[in-house]
Write a protein that holds these residues in place. Structure first.
Motif, PDB file in Angstrom:
ATOM      1  N   GLU A 140       0.870  -1.126   0.022  1.00 39.38           N
ATOM      2  CA  GLU A 140      -0.105   0.183  -0.045  1.00 39.38           C
ATOM      3  C   GLU A 140       1.272   1.557  -0.043  1.00 39.38           C
ATOM      4  O   GLU A 140       0.245   1.893   0.364  1.00 39.38           O
ATOM      5  N   TYR A 153      -1.230  -4.119  -6.134  1.00 33.06           N
ATOM      6  CA  TYR A 153      -1.975  -4.984  -7.671  1.00 33.06           C
ATOM      7  C   TYR A 153      -2.877  -3.867  -8.350  1.00 33.06           C
ATOM      8  O   TYR A 153      -3.346  -2.299  -8.052  1.00 33.06           O
ATOM      9  N   ALA A 157      -9.721  -3.313  -8.048  1.00 32.87           N
ATOM     10  CA  ALA A 157      -9.301  -3.037  -6.723  1.00 32.87           C
ATOM     11  C   ALA A 157      -7.922  -2.720  -6.174  1.00 32.87           C
ATOM     12  O   ALA A 157      -7.040  -3.608  -6.225  1.00 32.87           O
ATOM     13  N   HIS A 158      -7.454  -1.551  -6.463  1.00 32.10           N
ATOM     14  CA  HIS A 158      -6.670  -0.919  -6.290  1.00 32.10           C
ATOM     15  C   HIS A 158      -5.325  -1.344  -4.534  1.00 32.10           C
ATOM     16  O   HIS A 158      -6.641  -1.396  -3.749  1.00 32.10           O
ATOM     17  N   LYS A 160      -4.845   1.125  -2.484  1.00 31.01           N
ATOM     18  CA  LYS A 160      -5.634   1.982  -1.126  1.00 31.01           C
ATOM     19  C   LYS A 160      -7.320   1.413  -1.612  1.00 31.01           C
ATOM     20  O   LYS A 160      -7.852   2.435  -1.844  1.00 31.01           O
ATOM     21  N   LEU A 161      -7.233   0.254  -0.600  1.00 31.56           N
ATOM     22  CA  LEU A 161      -9.043   0.052  -0.456  1.00 31.56           C
ATOM     23  C   LEU A 161      -9.714   1.280   0.174  1.00 31.56           C
ATOM     24  O   LEU A 161     -11.141   0.663  -0.713  1.00 31.56           O
ATOM     25  N   PHE A 164     -14.007  -0.926   3.721  1.00 34.97           N
ATOM     26  CA  PHE A 164     -14.514  -1.789   2.964  1.00 34.97           C
ATOM     27  C   PHE A 164     -16.174  -1.336   3.161  1.00 34.97           C
ATOM     28  O   PHE A 164     -16.947  -1.577   4.569  1.00 34.97           O
ATOM     29  N   TYR A 172     -16.275  -8.520  -6.458  1.00 33.85           N
ATOM     30  CA  TYR A 172     -15.164  -8.233  -7.144  1.00 33.85           C
ATOM     31  C   TYR A 172     -13.848  -9.463  -7.450  1.00 33.85           C
ATOM     32  O   TYR A 172     -14.432 -10.992  -7.812  1.00 33.85           O
ATOM     33  N   TYR A 188      -6.329  -7.945  -2.310  1.00 34.05           N
ATOM     34  CA  TYR A 188      -7.336  -7.583  -1.296  1.00 34.05           C
ATOM     35  C   TYR A 188      -6.574  -7.372   0.179  1.00 34.05           C
ATOM     36  O   TYR A 188      -6.742  -6.372   1.437  1.00 34.05           O
ATOM     37  N   SER A 189      -5.801  -8.239   0.059  1.00 36.60           N
ATOM     38  CA  SER A 189      -5.255  -8.364   1.941  1.00 36.60           C
ATOM     39  C   SER A 189      -4.178  -9.489   1.736  1.00 36.60           C
ATOM     40  O   SER A 189      -3.914 -10.154   1.434  1.00 36.60           O
ATOM     41  N   TRP A 203     -12.098  -6.827   3.514  1.00 34.04           N
ATOM     42  CA  TRP A 203     -11.645  -7.013   3.151  1.00 34.04           C
ATOM     43  C   TRP A 203     -11.068  -7.973   2.730  1.00 34.04           C
ATOM     44  O   TRP A 203     -10.973  -8.874   1.479  1.00 34.04           O
ATOM     45  N   GLU A 207     -10.507 -11.540  -0.052  1.00 33.04           N
ATOM     46  CA  GLU A 207      -9.143 -11.929  -0.323  1.00 33.04           C
ATOM     47  C   GLU A 207      -9.196 -13.831  -0.361  1.00 33.04           C
ATOM     48  O   GLU A 207      -9.238 -14.647  -0.645  1.00 33.04           O
TER      49      GLU A 207
END
Length: 259
Positions: A140, A153, A157-158, A160-161, A164, A172, A188-189, A203, A207
């Motif tokens: 991140e 990533y 899903a960027h 910097k999510l 949630f 997703y 995602y994590s 998130w 994942e």
């Protein structure tokens, strides 16, 4: 429209108003108890108690109901806080509690639980988890794709999510890849230790759902809600990975999923 049972006469007016609001939301959504249980992660018998004034739902259940009914949870949680204050000070019911086959908590059996303290504890836990998340998530970093850390990533899903927020019908995308450390990630994590279980919404659930799909243990949609379908998929993965089969994802199960 459902035909509801009459609420107990001894119910505090604030609690009564809150339960009536829960009933309205359920009726407006058109969801049956079975579907509501599947979408929120709380059993059908639990919702029967909550919607008939026999037990006060935990704040997590209230938030899950709001998401399932596609409504803003902020106002509903504010109503819950008022009801919780009245529930804490109400006398213990004289009627005998019902026994449920799925098991009940102390709060469901009529013992008054300090809900505000539970909510504060949950908030404190969330802050701790956020701190841990920031520590173990080098992807991140604002530095982009430079340096020797894991690459960011680049899917929908960027990295910097943000916080949630459940989106009804959202599935997703899952792009599972093996990172520089040899472990699988879906973007995602990066947690390897966070405990998630039925009713969790975050998130890390997305994942886990992507990793389960990668291991051919389909949890259904990767929507970030740890429901019954995800729990069944987790148990299958645990059996295959020869770890404790409890339907929860902790360090051992993360180890199975990331291999």
């Amino acid at each position: 429209m459902s035909r509801w049972k009459k609420l107990p006469d001894s119910l505090d007016p604030h609690v009564r108003q809150f339960v009536v609001q829960l009933r309205r939301l359920k009726d407006h959504s058109g969801l049956g108890l079975a579907v509501l249980a599947d979408r929120t992660g709380y059993s059908r018998s639990s919702w029967d108690r909550y919607l008939n004034g026999k037990a006060l739902p935990p704040v997590e259940a209230v938030e899950a109901l709001a998401r399932a009914c596609d409504t803003d949870p902020v106002r509903l949680v504010a109503q819950w806080e008022v009801a919780a204050g009245a529930w804490d000070t109400a006398p213990t019911p004289t009627t005998a509690p019902e026994s449920e086959p799925d098991g009940t908590t102390a709060g469901d059996r009529g013992t008054r639980v300090p809900w505000r303290a539970m909510a504060l504890s949950s908030a404190t836990t969330a802050l701790v988890l956020l701190a841990v998340f920031a520590w173990i998530a080098p992807w991140e970093d604002d530095g982009g794709d430079g340096g020797g850390g894991a690459k960011p990533y680049t899917g929908e899903a960027h990295p910097k999510l943000g916080e949630f927020v459940y989106q009804p019908g959202k599935d997703y995308p899952c792009s599972v890849k093996r990172d520089d450390d040899g472990l699988l990630y879906a973007g995602y994590s990066r947690t390897r230790v966070e405990l998630i279980q039925e009713s969790s919404t975050r998130w890390s659930v997305v994942e886990a759902q992507c990793l389960l799909e990668h291991h051919h243990q389909s949890p259904g949609a990767a929507d970030g809600i740890f429901g019954s379908a995800t729990e069944r998929a987790v148990k299958r993965a645990q059996e295959k990975g020869r770890v404790a089969v409890d339907g929860k994802i902790g360090p051992d199960t993360w180890g199975v999923l990331r291999r």
